[in-house]
Design an enzyme around this catalytic site. Structure first.
Site, PDB file in Angstrom:
ATOM      1  N   ASP A  61       0.879  -1.167   0.000  1.00 43.01           N
ATOM      2  CA  ASP A  61       0.000   0.000   0.000  1.00 43.01           C
ATOM      3  C   ASP A  61       0.918   1.220   0.000  1.00 43.01           C
ATOM      4  O   ASP A  61       1.683   1.432   0.956  1.00 43.01           O
ATOM      5  CB  ASP A  61      -0.887  -0.016   1.267  1.00 43.01           C
ATOM      6  CG  ASP A  61      -1.904   1.120   1.247  1.00 43.01           C
ATOM      7  OD1 ASP A  61      -1.664   2.134   0.569  1.00 43.01           O
ATOM      8  OD2 ASP A  61      -2.935   0.985   1.923  1.00 43.01           O
ATOM      9  N   SER A 140      -1.403  13.772 -14.717  1.00 41.29           N
ATOM     10  CA  SER A 140      -2.620  13.712 -15.542  1.00 41.29           C
ATOM     11  C   SER A 140      -2.852  15.057 -16.214  1.00 41.29           C
ATOM     12  O   SER A 140      -2.424  16.096 -15.692  1.00 41.29           O
ATOM     13  CB  SER A 140      -3.816  13.390 -14.643  1.00 41.29           C
ATOM     14  OG  SER A 140      -5.024  13.504 -15.363  1.00 41.29           O
ATOM     15  N   TYR A 153      -8.226  15.241  -6.879  1.00 39.21           N
ATOM     16  CA  TYR A 153      -7.518  14.549  -7.962  1.00 39.21           C
ATOM     17  C   TYR A 153      -6.676  15.544  -8.771  1.00 39.21           C
ATOM     18  O   TYR A 153      -5.474  15.334  -8.970  1.00 39.21           O
ATOM     19  CB  TYR A 153      -8.519  13.825  -8.873  1.00 39.21           C
ATOM     20  CG  TYR A 153      -7.846  12.944  -9.900  1.00 39.21           C
ATOM     21  CD1 TYR A 153      -7.358  11.689  -9.554  1.00 39.21           C
ATOM     22  CD2 TYR A 153      -7.672  13.382 -11.214  1.00 39.21           C
ATOM     23  CE1 TYR A 153      -6.723  10.879 -10.489  1.00 39.21           C
ATOM     24  CE2 TYR A 153      -7.042  12.572 -12.152  1.00 39.21           C
ATOM     25  CZ  TYR A 153      -6.572  11.325 -11.786  1.00 39.21           C
ATOM     26  OH  TYR A 153      -5.941  10.529 -12.711  1.00 39.21           O
ATOM     27  N   LYS A 157      -2.463  15.826  -8.891  1.00 35.29           N
ATOM     28  CA  LYS A 157      -1.699  15.635 -10.137  1.00 35.29           C
ATOM     29  C   LYS A 157      -0.848  16.861 -10.439  1.00 35.29           C
ATOM     30  O   LYS A 157       0.225  16.755 -11.025  1.00 35.29           O
ATOM     31  CB  LYS A 157      -2.654  15.301 -11.289  1.00 35.29           C
ATOM     32  CG  LYS A 157      -3.376  13.951 -11.108  1.00 35.29           C
ATOM     33  CD  LYS A 157      -2.406  12.803 -10.933  1.00 35.29           C
ATOM     34  CE  LYS A 157      -3.066  11.442 -10.875  1.00 35.29           C
ATOM     35  NZ  LYS A 157      -2.117  10.342 -10.649  1.00 35.29           N
TER      36      LYS A 157
HETATM   37  N1  LIG Z   1      -6.691   5.995 -17.179  1.00 36.34           N
HETATM   38  C1  LIG Z   1      -6.700   7.285 -17.329  1.00 36.34           C
HETATM   39  O1  LIG Z   1      -7.503   7.851 -18.094  1.00 36.34           O
HETATM   40  C2  LIG Z   1      -5.700   8.127 -16.599  1.00 36.34           C
HETATM   41  C3  LIG Z   1      -5.538   9.464 -16.991  1.00 36.34           C
HETATM   42  C4  LIG Z   1      -4.625  10.261 -16.329  1.00 36.34           C
HETATM   43  C5  LIG Z   1      -3.859   9.731 -15.302  1.00 36.34           C
HETATM   44  N2  LIG Z   1      -4.041   8.441 -14.927  1.00 36.34           N
HETATM   45  C6  LIG Z   1      -3.215   7.932 -13.813  1.00 36.34           C
HETATM   46  O2  LIG Z   1      -2.587   6.742 -14.209  1.00 36.34           O
HETATM   47  C7  LIG Z   1      -2.268   5.979 -13.058  1.00 36.34           C
HETATM   48  C8  LIG Z   1      -2.691   4.531 -13.288  1.00 36.34           C
HETATM   49  O3  LIG Z   1      -4.096   4.461 -13.332  1.00 36.34           O
HETATM   50  P1  LIG Z   1      -4.887   3.507 -14.320  1.00 36.34           P
HETATM   51  O4  LIG Z   1      -5.571   4.349 -15.295  1.00 36.34           O
HETATM   52  O5  LIG Z   1      -3.999   2.423 -14.794  1.00 36.34           O
HETATM   53  O6  LIG Z   1      -6.017   2.972 -13.310  1.00 36.34           O
HETATM   54  P2  LIG Z   1      -6.238   1.551 -12.620  1.00 36.34           P
HETATM   55  O7  LIG Z   1      -6.352   0.507 -13.656  1.00 36.34           O
HETATM   56  O8  LIG Z   1      -7.351   1.762 -11.667  1.00 36.34           O
HETATM   57  O9  LIG Z   1      -4.872   1.312 -11.819  1.00 36.34           O
HETATM   58  C9  LIG Z   1      -4.586   1.943 -10.608  1.00 36.34           C
HETATM   59  C10 LIG Z   1      -3.498   1.139  -9.925  1.00 36.34           C
HETATM   60  O10 LIG Z   1      -3.115   1.813  -8.714  1.00 36.34           O
HETATM   61  C11 LIG Z   1      -3.054   0.845  -7.690  1.00 36.34           C
HETATM   62  N3  LIG Z   1      -3.292   1.470  -6.389  1.00 36.34           N
HETATM   63  C12 LIG Z   1      -4.320   2.279  -6.019  1.00 36.34           C
HETATM   64  N4  LIG Z   1      -4.191   2.620  -4.734  1.00 36.34           N
HETATM   65  C13 LIG Z   1      -3.054   2.020  -4.274  1.00 36.34           C
HETATM   66  C14 LIG Z   1      -2.390   1.975  -3.017  1.00 36.34           C
HETATM   67  N5  LIG Z   1      -2.857   2.634  -1.949  1.00 36.34           N
HETATM   68  N6  LIG Z   1      -1.251   1.265  -2.924  1.00 36.34           N
HETATM   69  C15 LIG Z   1      -0.760   0.597  -3.985  1.00 36.34           C
HETATM   70  N7  LIG Z   1      -1.333   0.588  -5.195  1.00 36.34           N
HETATM   71  C16 LIG Z   1      -2.474   1.281  -5.336  1.00 36.34           C
HETATM   72  C17 LIG Z   1      -4.138  -0.179  -8.039  1.00 36.34           C
HETATM   73  O11 LIG Z   1      -3.797  -1.434  -7.469  1.00 36.34           O
HETATM   74  P3  LIG Z   1      -4.493  -2.091  -6.176  1.00 36.34           P
HETATM   75  O12 LIG Z   1      -5.920  -1.643  -6.146  1.00 36.34           O
HETATM   76  O13 LIG Z   1      -4.300  -3.541  -6.412  1.00 36.34           O
HETATM   77  O14 LIG Z   1      -3.697  -1.584  -5.030  1.00 36.34           O
HETATM   78  C18 LIG Z   1      -3.961  -0.253  -9.550  1.00 36.34           C
HETATM   79  O15 LIG Z   1      -2.951  -1.174  -9.881  1.00 36.34           O
HETATM   80  C19 LIG Z   1      -3.002   6.656 -11.881  1.00 36.34           C
HETATM   81  O16 LIG Z   1      -2.090   7.427 -11.150  1.00 36.34           O
HETATM   82  C20 LIG Z   1      -4.004   7.545 -12.568  1.00 36.34           C
HETATM   83  O17 LIG Z   1      -4.364   8.659 -11.792  1.00 36.34           O
HETATM   84  C21 LIG Z   1      -4.947   7.624 -15.556  1.00 36.34           C
END
Ligand SMILES: NC(=O)c1ccc[n+]([C@@H]2O[C@H](COP(=O)([O-])OP(=O)(O)OC[C@H]3O[C@@H](n4cnc5c(N)ncnc54)[C@H](OP(=O)(O)O)[C@@H]3O)[C@@H](O)[C@H]2O)c1
Length: 255
Positions: A61, A140, A153, A157
């Site tokens: 975590d 982001s 959020y 970022k």
């Molecule tokens: N997808 C988009 O459109 C988008 C756009 C801009 C930025 N982002 C950023 O990209 C990054 C990855 O997100 P994603 O889009 O791939 O979403 P996702 O599929 O929901 O992945 C999020 C990851 O973060 C992990 N996580 C969350 N809280 C955690 C904690 N306390 N400790 C350890 N791991 C944790 C989750 O794993 P567990 O739940 O297993 O811990 C999961 O592996 C994020 O920072 C997000 O803000 C995404």
């Protein structure tokens, strides 16, 4: 930096982090995979091995600084060092502005800001000694746009982008790259409800682009390119006009 051999990724159980794990595994890297859901990490680990990588899964975590420190130490010991540390873990959600409790916004701020510093800082002394490495954060496009209902959020970022801008000149002296990646919508489970109507890039394509910019050491990378235009337009727009426009666009949280 030649082809990276030791890469540590948080949030590797899903979405962008999972695809980054496969992208580096295909390149033969030793990949540290950190997230809370151990059962998913096991499946992703097996796939990384099939792709030719050497995965080391960690149930972690990122809100726990001591656990982040001991995980980093373990990875450095087992992988034989560190080339790239990627703080990708993050959560979405709205602020809970009318809930009467700060729990929702604080969970976002804790994970998306302190989770980044907790997971990267333990690697920096080793990178400093070896005079090489890269730290990466997944910020982001939302960090350029104050989104209604999503102040936690957006500000988290922005904060990590600012932290990286501050670290960059210092870390450059030790040949450590600081790469801030600012995605727009990417098709992963974090994008929910009405937000899924926006055009999205696949997480696989996004990860391949990110591997390239990390290798180059790009300072701040906005992805995909049309969002660069949007960010530029918003920067030029008077705040009153932005406020009027965004109020019309967002009458409730993006869920
Ligand atoms: N997808 C988009 O459109 C988008 C756009 C801009 C930025 N982002 C950023 O990209 C990054 C990855 O997100 P994603 O889009 O791939 O979403 P996702 O599929 O929901 O992945 C999020 C990851 O973060 C992990 N996580 C969350 N809280 C955690 C904690 N306390 N400790 C350890 N791991 C944790 C989750 O794993 P567990 O739940 O297993 O811990 C999961 O592996 C994020 O920072 C997000 O803000 C995404």
């Amino acid at each position: 930096m030649n082809s990276p051999k030791k890469v540590f990724i948080t949030g590797a159980s899903s979405g962008i982090g999972e695809q980054l794990a496969y992208a580096y595994a295909k390149r033969g890297a030793c990949v540290g995979l950190a997230a809370r859901r151990a059962e998913l990490l096991k499946i992703i680990s097996d796939k990384c091995s099939d792709l030719g990588g050497k995965p080391i899964p960690y149930q972690l975590d990122v809100q726990d600084p001591e656990a982040c420190k001991s995980t980093a130490e373990d990875f450095i010991r087992n992988a034989g060092g560190i080339d790239i540390a990627i703080a990708n873990a993050g959560i979405g959600g709205d602020d809970g502005l009318f809930s009467g409790s700060s729990d929702q916004i604080n969970a976002i701020l804790n994970t998306n800001i302190l989770g980044v510093t907790n997971s990267l800082i333990p690697f920096i002394p080793v990178m400093k000694n070896q005079k090489s490495g890269a730290v990466v954060c997944i910020s982001s496009v939302a960090g350029f746009l104050p989104l209604p209902y999503h102040g936690g959020y957006s500000s988290a970022k922005t904060a990590i982008r600012m932290i990286f801008d501050s670290w960059r000149p210092t870390l450059q002296k030790y040949n450590i790259k600081t790469v801030t990646i600012c995605p727009g919508f990417v098709d992963t489970p974090i994008v929910k409800g009405s937000a899924r109507k926006f055009p999205m890039k696949s997480a696989e394509d996004a990860a391949e682009s990110f591997v390239r910019v990390i290798q180059k050491g790009t300072f701040t990378f906005i992805y995909p390119w049309p969002y660069r235009l949007l960010v530029w337009l918003v920067k030029l727009m008077p705040i009153r006009i932005y406020n009027w426009m965004i109020k019309k666009m967002f009458s409730k949280p993006i869920t």
